[in-house]
Motif scaffolding. Sequence first.
Motif, PDB file in Angstrom:
ATOM      1  N   ALA A 227      10.270   0.323   2.426  1.00 29.12           N
ATOM      2  CA  ALA A 227       9.093   1.003   1.878  1.00 29.12           C
ATOM      3  C   ALA A 227       9.180   1.088   0.363  1.00 29.12           C
ATOM      4  O   ALA A 227       8.186   0.902  -0.341  1.00 29.12           O
ATOM      5  CB  ALA A 227       8.958   2.401   2.478  1.00 29.12           C
ATOM      6  N   VAL A 228      10.378   1.352  -0.148  1.00 32.21           N
ATOM      7  CA  VAL A 228      10.585   1.460  -1.595  1.00 32.21           C
ATOM      8  C   VAL A 228      10.509   0.087  -2.255  1.00 32.21           C
ATOM      9  O   VAL A 228       9.932  -0.071  -3.339  1.00 32.21           O
ATOM     10  CB  VAL A 228      11.941   2.146  -1.883  1.00 32.21           C
ATOM     11  N   THR A 229      11.050  -0.928  -1.606  1.00 36.75           N
ATOM     12  CA  THR A 229      11.105  -2.273  -2.188  1.00 36.75           C
ATOM     13  C   THR A 229       9.790  -3.033  -2.035  1.00 36.75           C
ATOM     14  O   THR A 229       9.302  -3.634  -2.992  1.00 36.75           O
ATOM     15  CB  THR A 229      12.231  -3.086  -1.532  1.00 36.75           C
ATOM     16  N   HIS A 230       9.206  -3.004  -0.849  1.00 37.16           N
ATOM     17  CA  HIS A 230       8.046  -3.844  -0.557  1.00 37.16           C
ATOM     18  C   HIS A 230       6.737  -3.068  -0.435  1.00 37.16           C
ATOM     19  O   HIS A 230       5.671  -3.675  -0.453  1.00 37.16           O
ATOM     20  CB  HIS A 230       8.269  -4.632   0.739  1.00 37.16           C
ATOM     21  N   GLY A 231       6.804  -1.759  -0.269  1.00 38.27           N
ATOM     22  CA  GLY A 231       5.591  -0.967  -0.059  1.00 38.27           C
ATOM     23  C   GLY A 231       5.290   0.001  -1.172  1.00 38.27           C
ATOM     24  O   GLY A 231       4.416   0.859  -1.036  1.00 38.27           O
TER      25      GLY A 231
ATOM     26  N   ASP B 135       3.869   3.555   4.341  1.00 32.85           N
ATOM     27  CA  ASP B 135       3.692   3.390   2.897  1.00 32.85           C
ATOM     28  C   ASP B 135       2.247   3.000   2.624  1.00 32.85           C
ATOM     29  O   ASP B 135       1.443   2.866   3.557  1.00 32.85           O
ATOM     30  CB  ASP B 135       4.695   2.387   2.308  1.00 32.85           C
ATOM     31  N   THR B 136       1.907   2.835   1.354  1.00 34.05           N
ATOM     32  CA  THR B 136       0.515   2.576   0.979  1.00 34.05           C
ATOM     33  C   THR B 136       0.277   1.142   0.530  1.00 34.05           C
ATOM     34  O   THR B 136      -0.599   0.875  -0.275  1.00 34.05           O
ATOM     35  CB  THR B 136       0.057   3.563  -0.115  1.00 34.05           C
ATOM     36  N   ARG B 137       1.039   0.218   1.084  1.00 33.02           N
ATOM     37  CA  ARG B 137       0.817  -1.210   0.840  1.00 33.02           C
ATOM     38  C   ARG B 137       0.460  -1.880   2.167  1.00 33.02           C
ATOM     39  O   ARG B 137       1.211  -2.688   2.696  1.00 33.02           O
ATOM     40  CB  ARG B 137       2.056  -1.869   0.235  1.00 33.02           C
ATOM     41  N   GLY B 138      -0.695  -1.537   2.695  1.00 31.56           N
ATOM     42  CA  GLY B 138      -1.136  -2.110   3.961  1.00 31.56           C
ATOM     43  C   GLY B 138      -1.359  -3.604   3.912  1.00 31.56           C
ATOM     44  O   GLY B 138      -1.418  -4.262   4.942  1.00 31.56           O
ATOM     45  N   ASP B 139      -1.464  -4.154   2.700  1.00 33.90           N
ATOM     46  CA  ASP B 139      -1.664  -5.587   2.545  1.00 33.90           C
ATOM     47  C   ASP B 139      -0.367  -6.371   2.687  1.00 33.90           C
ATOM     48  O   ASP B 139      -0.389  -7.596   2.717  1.00 33.90           O
ATOM     49  CB  ASP B 139      -2.288  -5.885   1.178  1.00 33.90           C
ATOM     50  N   ARG B 140       0.764  -5.680   2.801  1.00 34.31           N
ATOM     51  CA  ARG B 140       2.059  -6.372   2.887  1.00 34.31           C
ATOM     52  C   ARG B 140       2.743  -6.032   4.203  1.00 34.31           C
ATOM     53  O   ARG B 140       3.655  -5.227   4.248  1.00 34.31           O
ATOM     54  CB  ARG B 140       2.938  -5.977   1.704  1.00 34.31           C
ATOM     55  N   LEU B 141       2.316  -6.659   5.265  1.00 33.40           N
ATOM     56  CA  LEU B 141       2.923  -6.450   6.581  1.00 33.40           C
ATOM     57  C   LEU B 141       4.155  -7.321   6.731  1.00 33.40           C
ATOM     58  O   LEU B 141       4.199  -8.442   6.206  1.00 33.40           O
ATOM     59  CB  LEU B 141       1.932  -6.788   7.695  1.00 33.40           C
ATOM     60  N   PRO B 142       5.163  -6.832   7.466  1.00 33.53           N
ATOM     61  CA  PRO B 142       6.328  -7.685   7.718  1.00 33.53           C
ATOM     62  C   PRO B 142       5.937  -8.815   8.659  1.00 33.53           C
ATOM     63  O   PRO B 142       4.943  -8.735   9.377  1.00 33.53           O
ATOM     64  CB  PRO B 142       7.330  -6.738   8.380  1.00 33.53           C
ATOM     65  N   ARG B 143       6.720  -9.853   8.641  1.00 32.39           N
ATOM     66  CA  ARG B 143       6.498 -10.959   9.569  1.00 32.39           C
ATOM     67  C   ARG B 143       6.694 -10.466  10.989  1.00 32.39           C
ATOM     68  O   ARG B 143       7.442  -9.533  11.238  1.00 32.39           O
ATOM     69  CB  ARG B 143       7.493 -12.070   9.284  1.00 32.39           C
TER      70      ARG B 143
END
Length: 154
Positions: free
Chosen positions: A65-69, A93-101
Amino acid sequence: MSDVNQETVEPPTEHTRPTGHFTLLLSPTPRGARLARLLGAEQLRTWGLLSEAATHVIAELAANAVTHGRVPGRCFRLTLRVADDTLRIEVTDTRGDRLPRSRPAAADAESGRGLLLVEALADRWGATEGPTPRKTIWAELKTDPTGSLTVPAR
Protein backbone atom coordinates in the motif's frame (compact mmCIF):
# COMPACT_ATOMS: atom_id res chain seq x y z
CA MET A 1 -2.19 10.95 12.42
CA SER A 2 -3.90 7.58 12.77
CA ASP A 3 -7.56 7.09 13.43
CA VAL A 4 -8.13 4.01 15.57
CA ASN A 5 -11.56 2.45 15.67
CA GLN A 6 -11.46 -0.96 17.18
CA GLU A 7 -13.75 -3.43 18.79
CA THR A 8 -12.23 -6.38 20.57
CA VAL A 9 -13.51 -9.25 22.61
CA GLU A 10 -12.04 -11.53 25.20
CA PRO A 11 -9.39 -14.00 24.02
CA PRO A 12 -10.79 -17.43 23.26
CA THR A 13 -11.21 -19.97 26.01
CA GLU A 14 -10.64 -23.65 25.53
CA HIS A 15 -14.04 -24.09 23.81
CA THR A 16 -14.57 -20.81 21.97
CA ARG A 17 -13.12 -19.14 18.92
CA PRO A 18 -12.17 -15.47 18.87
CA THR A 19 -14.35 -12.98 17.06
CA GLY A 20 -13.71 -9.32 16.48
CA HIS A 21 -13.03 -6.40 14.23
CA PHE A 22 -10.08 -4.00 14.21
CA THR A 23 -9.44 -1.13 11.82
CA LEU A 24 -7.17 1.89 11.67
CA LEU A 25 -5.96 4.55 9.27
CA LEU A 26 -2.24 5.00 8.76
CA SER A 27 -0.05 7.39 6.83
CA PRO A 28 1.25 6.00 3.52
CA THR A 29 4.86 6.01 4.71
CA PRO A 30 7.34 3.34 5.77
CA ARG A 31 6.51 4.30 9.37
CA GLY A 32 2.82 3.72 8.64
CA ALA A 33 3.58 0.28 7.21
CA ARG A 34 5.68 -0.57 10.27
CA LEU A 35 2.88 0.56 12.60
CA ALA A 36 0.40 -1.58 10.66
CA ARG A 37 2.58 -4.64 11.28
CA LEU A 38 3.18 -3.87 14.97
CA LEU A 39 -0.39 -2.87 15.85
CA GLY A 40 -1.85 -5.71 13.79
CA ALA A 41 0.37 -8.25 15.56
CA GLU A 42 -0.62 -6.83 18.94
CA GLN A 43 -4.31 -7.10 18.06
CA LEU A 44 -3.83 -10.72 17.02
CA ARG A 45 -2.17 -11.39 20.39
CA THR A 46 -5.14 -9.76 22.12
CA TRP A 47 -7.42 -12.17 20.30
CA GLY A 48 -5.18 -15.09 21.23
CA LEU A 49 -4.08 -15.63 17.62
CA LEU A 50 -0.31 -15.93 17.66
CA SER A 51 0.83 -16.23 14.09
CA GLU A 52 3.99 -15.19 12.31
CA ALA A 53 2.24 -16.00 9.02
CA ALA A 54 -0.51 -13.43 9.66
CA THR A 55 2.05 -10.84 10.76
CA HIS A 56 4.02 -11.39 7.54
CA VAL A 57 0.86 -10.98 5.46
CA ILE A 58 -0.03 -7.74 7.27
CA ALA A 59 3.50 -6.43 6.73
CA GLU A 60 3.52 -7.29 3.02
CA LEU A 61 0.09 -5.82 2.26
CA ALA A 62 0.92 -2.64 4.20
CA ALA A 63 4.28 -2.30 2.44
CA ASN A 64 2.52 -2.71 -0.92
CA ALA A 65 0.00 0.00 0.00
CA VAL A 66 2.87 2.36 0.84
CA THR A 67 4.92 1.44 -2.24
CA HIS A 68 2.28 0.97 -4.94
CA GLY A 69 -0.88 2.58 -3.53
CA ARG A 70 0.48 5.79 -2.09
CA VAL A 71 -1.27 9.05 -2.83
CA PRO A 72 0.21 12.02 -0.93
CA GLY A 73 -2.17 13.22 1.76
CA ARG A 74 -4.34 10.08 1.69
CA CYS A 75 -4.06 7.36 4.33
CA PHE A 76 -4.34 3.62 3.90
CA ARG A 77 -6.55 1.45 6.08
CA LEU A 78 -5.72 -1.83 7.82
CA THR A 79 -8.70 -3.97 8.80
CA LEU A 80 -8.59 -7.29 10.66
CA ARG A 81 -11.71 -9.40 11.05
CA VAL A 82 -11.88 -12.72 12.78
CA ALA A 83 -15.02 -14.84 12.79
CA ASP A 84 -15.67 -18.55 12.97
CA ASP A 85 -12.56 -20.20 11.54
CA THR A 86 -11.19 -17.33 9.42
CA LEU A 87 -8.95 -14.31 9.91
CA ARG A 88 -9.42 -11.76 7.12
CA ILE A 89 -6.70 -9.15 6.63
CA GLU A 90 -7.59 -6.17 4.42
CA VAL A 91 -5.49 -3.21 3.33
CA THR A 92 -7.31 -0.43 1.48
CA ASP A 93 -5.50 2.35 -0.37
CA THR A 94 -6.56 5.14 -2.73
CA ARG A 95 -4.90 3.92 -5.93
CA GLY A 96 -7.76 1.92 -7.40
CA ASP A 97 -6.14 2.24 -10.81
CA ARG A 98 -3.23 0.02 -9.72
CA LEU A 99 -4.57 -3.48 -9.10
CA PRO A 100 -2.17 -6.36 -8.49
CA ARG A 101 -1.88 -9.01 -11.15
CA SER A 102 -4.25 -11.92 -10.81
CA ARG A 103 -1.19 -14.11 -10.32
CA PRO A 104 1.84 -12.85 -8.41
CA ALA A 105 5.00 -12.17 -10.39
CA ALA A 106 7.58 -14.89 -10.89
CA ALA A 107 10.34 -15.19 -8.32
CA ASP A 108 12.86 -13.66 -10.74
CA ALA A 109 10.68 -10.60 -11.55
CA GLU A 110 11.89 -7.17 -10.43
CA SER A 111 8.77 -6.56 -8.32
CA GLY A 112 5.67 -8.39 -7.16
CA ARG A 113 7.44 -11.12 -5.23
CA GLY A 114 5.78 -10.06 -1.98
CA LEU A 115 2.46 -11.37 -3.23
CA LEU A 116 4.13 -14.77 -3.69
CA LEU A 117 4.65 -14.71 0.08
CA VAL A 118 1.00 -13.74 0.63
CA GLU A 119 -0.10 -16.54 -1.69
CA ALA A 120 2.06 -19.07 0.19
CA LEU A 121 0.89 -18.03 3.66
CA ALA A 122 -2.81 -17.34 3.05
CA ASP A 123 -5.55 -19.80 2.22
CA ARG A 124 -6.78 -17.33 -0.35
CA TRP A 125 -6.23 -13.71 -1.34
CA GLY A 126 -7.55 -11.21 -3.85
CA ALA A 127 -8.36 -7.61 -4.72
CA THR A 128 -11.64 -5.75 -4.59
CA GLU A 129 -12.16 -2.51 -6.51
CA GLY A 130 -13.94 0.56 -5.18
CA PRO A 131 -15.56 2.60 -4.23
CA THR A 132 -13.56 4.91 -6.49
CA PRO A 133 -10.70 5.72 -6.06
CA ARG A 134 -10.04 2.85 -3.63
CA LYS A 135 -9.02 -0.77 -3.83
CA THR A 136 -8.73 -3.37 -1.10
CA ILE A 137 -6.23 -6.20 -1.13
CA TRP A 138 -7.29 -8.97 1.21
CA ALA A 139 -6.03 -12.31 2.47
CA GLU A 140 -7.73 -14.99 4.53
CA LEU A 141 -6.09 -17.44 6.90
CA LYS A 142 -7.95 -20.33 8.50
CA THR A 143 -7.78 -21.16 12.19
CA ASP A 144 -7.71 -24.64 13.67
CA PRO A 145 -10.25 -25.80 16.30
CA THR A 146 -8.20 -24.19 19.10
CA GLY A 147 -8.25 -20.80 17.38
CA SER A 148 -4.61 -20.95 16.24
CA LEU A 149 -3.88 -19.83 12.70
CA THR A 150 -2.76 -22.48 10.27
CA VAL A 151 -0.55 -22.20 7.19
CA PRO A 152 -2.04 -23.93 4.16
CA ALA A 153 -0.25 -27.01 2.84
CA ARG A 154 0.81 -26.49 -0.76
